[in-house]
Every structure is written in structure tokens, then in C-alpha cells.
Design a protein around this motif. Structure first.
Motif, PDB file in Angstrom:
ATOM      1  N   THR A 232      -3.710 -46.138  -0.120  1.00 59.09           N
ATOM      2  CA  THR A 232      -2.605 -45.708  -0.345  1.00 59.09           C
ATOM      3  C   THR A 232      -1.105 -46.639   0.344  1.00 59.09           C
ATOM      4  O   THR A 232      -1.624 -47.900   1.008  1.00 59.09           O
ATOM      5  CB  THR A 232      -1.656 -44.201   0.332  1.00 59.09           C
ATOM      6  OG1 THR A 232      -2.297 -44.036   1.153  1.00 59.09           O
ATOM      7  CG2 THR A 232      -2.894 -43.424  -0.622  1.00 59.09           C
ATOM      8  N   SER A 233      -0.079 -46.819  -0.006  1.00 55.99           N
ATOM      9  CA  SER A 233       1.017 -47.385   0.225  1.00 55.99           C
ATOM     10  C   SER A 233       1.103 -47.172   1.736  1.00 55.99           C
ATOM     11  O   SER A 233       1.798 -48.732   2.462  1.00 55.99           O
ATOM     12  CB  SER A 233       2.080 -46.872  -0.217  1.00 55.99           C
ATOM     13  OG  SER A 233       2.725 -45.633  -0.192  1.00 55.99           O
ATOM     14  N   ALA A 234       0.491 -46.119   2.616  1.00 53.28           N
ATOM     15  CA  ALA A 234       0.365 -46.389   3.825  1.00 53.28           C
ATOM     16  C   ALA A 234       0.149 -47.127   4.949  1.00 53.28           C
ATOM     17  O   ALA A 234      -0.109 -47.000   5.801  1.00 53.28           O
ATOM     18  CB  ALA A 234       0.555 -44.913   4.756  1.00 53.28           C
ATOM     19  N   HIS A 235      -1.342 -47.339   3.973  1.00 53.95           N
ATOM     20  CA  HIS A 235      -2.570 -48.136   4.483  1.00 53.95           C
ATOM     21  C   HIS A 235      -2.299 -50.124   4.909  1.00 53.95           C
ATOM     22  O   HIS A 235      -1.079 -50.531   4.037  1.00 53.95           O
ATOM     23  CB  HIS A 235      -3.957 -48.303   3.506  1.00 53.95           C
ATOM     24  CG  HIS A 235      -4.747 -48.661   4.166  1.00 53.95           C
ATOM     25  ND1 HIS A 235      -5.077 -49.870   4.141  1.00 53.95           N
ATOM     26  CD2 HIS A 235      -6.388 -47.949   4.675  1.00 53.95           C
ATOM     27  CE1 HIS A 235      -6.612 -49.875   4.591  1.00 53.95           C
ATOM     28  NE2 HIS A 235      -7.142 -48.523   5.388  1.00 53.95           N
ATOM     29  N   PRO A 236      -2.352 -50.432   6.174  1.00 56.53           N
ATOM     30  CA  PRO A 236      -2.586 -51.470   6.231  1.00 56.53           C
ATOM     31  C   PRO A 236      -2.854 -52.333   5.390  1.00 56.53           C
ATOM     32  O   PRO A 236      -2.163 -53.609   5.283  1.00 56.53           O
ATOM     33  CB  PRO A 236      -2.794 -52.007   7.818  1.00 56.53           C
ATOM     34  CG  PRO A 236      -3.830 -50.975   8.053  1.00 56.53           C
ATOM     35  CD  PRO A 236      -3.623 -49.533   7.092  1.00 56.53           C
TER      36      PRO A 236
END
Length: 259
Positions: A232-236
Motif C-alpha cells: 500500500t501507499s504506506a510501504h517504503p
């Protein structure tokens, strides 16, 4: 004497199935569901009792096992099982069948390896699905073989073969189970170890199954820790993965045409 050999061979086949179930963390019920058969059938299989060849084939597809080898072990006929003569060719089993592109192992060695596989999620907008795909050479049925691994939905991992046309810039990764075909068309592997294209398959949408298609990327990789799963968008790595998929469309490796 014949019964003893058969019993020993069947025990070996059952052991392979049980080991694959452990590796994929599948229960009998989950294997039955993924193989589209009754749980009692799986119990018979694991008990070494006779089952239909179709059941054995479906289980092999779910577990990533070689059907011909497992069937040979199951029947005690491994010594007599051989690839069709036309597959051996002049190079002693290193030429793929004509319908797969008649490629030699030496010509496709650079495909062998493990790939980080990226595509958009079919059900979660903005989510990227990342898993591992291994490409190996199958000497018993000369051709490149692919196996998907480390998918969150492991029972639905695909296993199939690579078709490499001599006069095309694209290759095909095809899996076939009980008449259901999934095909992936990607560019030939480049100097960076990447293949880009499109995947077409069937996805469960609500109460029905519908055809879906989306860009897909394969990138050769040696380390997979922290790179797999639902991204998701929170993943680096989200921004980098998203750009790889967007570039697949932007650079002309695939095109989705709307009405």
C-alpha cells in the motif's frame, strides 16, 4: 512382489504431497477447496487409496508438483515414464516442443532465476500485489517452467510453462487447469533482468467470476525480504513499484483499450 513395489512407490508420492502441503501451509480442507474436490477425496489421496488422474493433476497444480513425475511415483511406473521422443531432438532433451517455440536451453538460460512480480490488486484500489516467481528448466519435458511463490493467497498460485516465439519481442507464460487458462504476455527479458506486459485471468467479483486484465512486471531479484505481499501507499517501496507498473503502460509494453 509387485504389490510391495507399488505400495512403496505410493508412500513416496504421498510423502511428496504432504511435504508440499506443509510448505504451502495448506490444510486438507484448503487443498480440497483449491483443487475443487471433496475433502474426503483428499483424505483418500493422503491415505494412499486410489483416486482419479484428474484429482491427482489438480492437486499437483495447486501444490506446484510435477504431475507426470508424481503419477509415475504413484503407480510405481517411473522407470517406464519418458518424455515423447520428439521432445529429445538432436540435443538430448534440450529443445522445447515446436508448438512452444522450439527453443534450446542455451538460448533461454538468461530467463532462469527468481523474479519479483508486481501487478495491481484486482479488488483493492491503490494496492499493488507483490510475490515471487521462479523460472527453471524442466529437463523431463524440455521447456522453461514458472512457479509462483510467496503469494498471500497461496492456494491460487499458478504453475505453468513459457512459450517463446522466435519472431516476437514478447513471450507467453501460460498455466492451464481443468480447461481454465491464464495467460501472461510480457516482453523478452532485457539486460536489466526485467519483463513487462499484461496479465489476463478470471477474478471473483461479488458472486460472479469476471475476466480481468492489468499490467504486470517481472524483475530479477535475489533478496525478497520485506518486498512481498500487499503493498500500500504506506510501504517504503510503493512509489517505486507504482512507477514500474505505470512505465509498463507509458513505455508501450502493454495497452488497455476502453470502448
Amino acid at each position: 512382489m509387485k504389490a510391495t513395489v507399488s505400495r512403496s512407490a505410493r508412500e513416496s508420492a504421498v510423502a511428496q504431497i504432504k511435504t508440499a502441503m506443509i510448505e504451502k501451509k495448506l490444510t486438507q480442507a484448503e487443498l480440497a477447496d483449491a483443487s475443487d474436490c471433496h475433502e474426503k477425496t483428499i483424505q483418500n489421496l493422503l491415505g494412499g487409496r486410489s483416486v482419479r488422474d484428474q484429482t491427482l493433476f489438480d492437486v499437483c497444480m495447486v501444490l506446484g508438483l510435477d504431475f507426470d513425475k508424481l503419477k509415475g511415483a504413484w503407480t510405481g511406473a517411473n522407470a517406464s515414464v519418458a518424455a515423447p521422443p520428439e521432445l529429445h531432438g538432436e540435443n538430448g532433451g534440450v529443445v522445447a516442443p515446436l508448438y512452444m517455440g522450439a527453443y534450446t536451453r542455451g538460448a533461454v538460460d538468461h530467463y532462469i532465476g527468481s523474479y519479483l512480480t508486481l501487478r495491481s490488486s484486482f479488488s483493492r484500489p491503490g494496492c499493488i500485489v507483490a510475490y515471487r516467481t521462479d523460472v527453471t528448466w524442466d529437463p523431463d519435458w524440455p521447456s522453461l517452467l514458472f512457479q509462483e511463490r510467496d503469494r498471500l493467497d497461496a492456494p491460487y498460485s499458478h504453475r505453468g510453462r513459457l512459450y517463446v516465439p522466435a519472431s516476437s519481442m514478447f513471450i507467453h507464460l501460460v498455466s492451464l487447469t481443468k480447461g481454465a487458462m491464464r495467460m501472461i504476455v510480457v516482453s523478452q527479458v532485457d539486460r536489466f533482468g526485467e519483463m513487462r506486459g499484461i496479465i489476463t485471468t478470471i477474478h471473483k467479483h461479488g458472486a460472479v467470476l469476471v475476466p480481468v486484465a492489468t499490467p504486470i512486471v517481472y524483475a530479477k531479484c535475489e533478496e525478497f525480504d520485506g518486498n512481498l505481499g500487499d503493498i500500500t501507499s504506506a510501504h517504503p517501496h510503493y512509489a517505486r513499484y507504482k512507477k514500474m507498473l505505470e512505465d509498463t503502460m507509458g513505455d508501450g509494453y502493454a495497452k488497455l483499450i476502453e470502448p
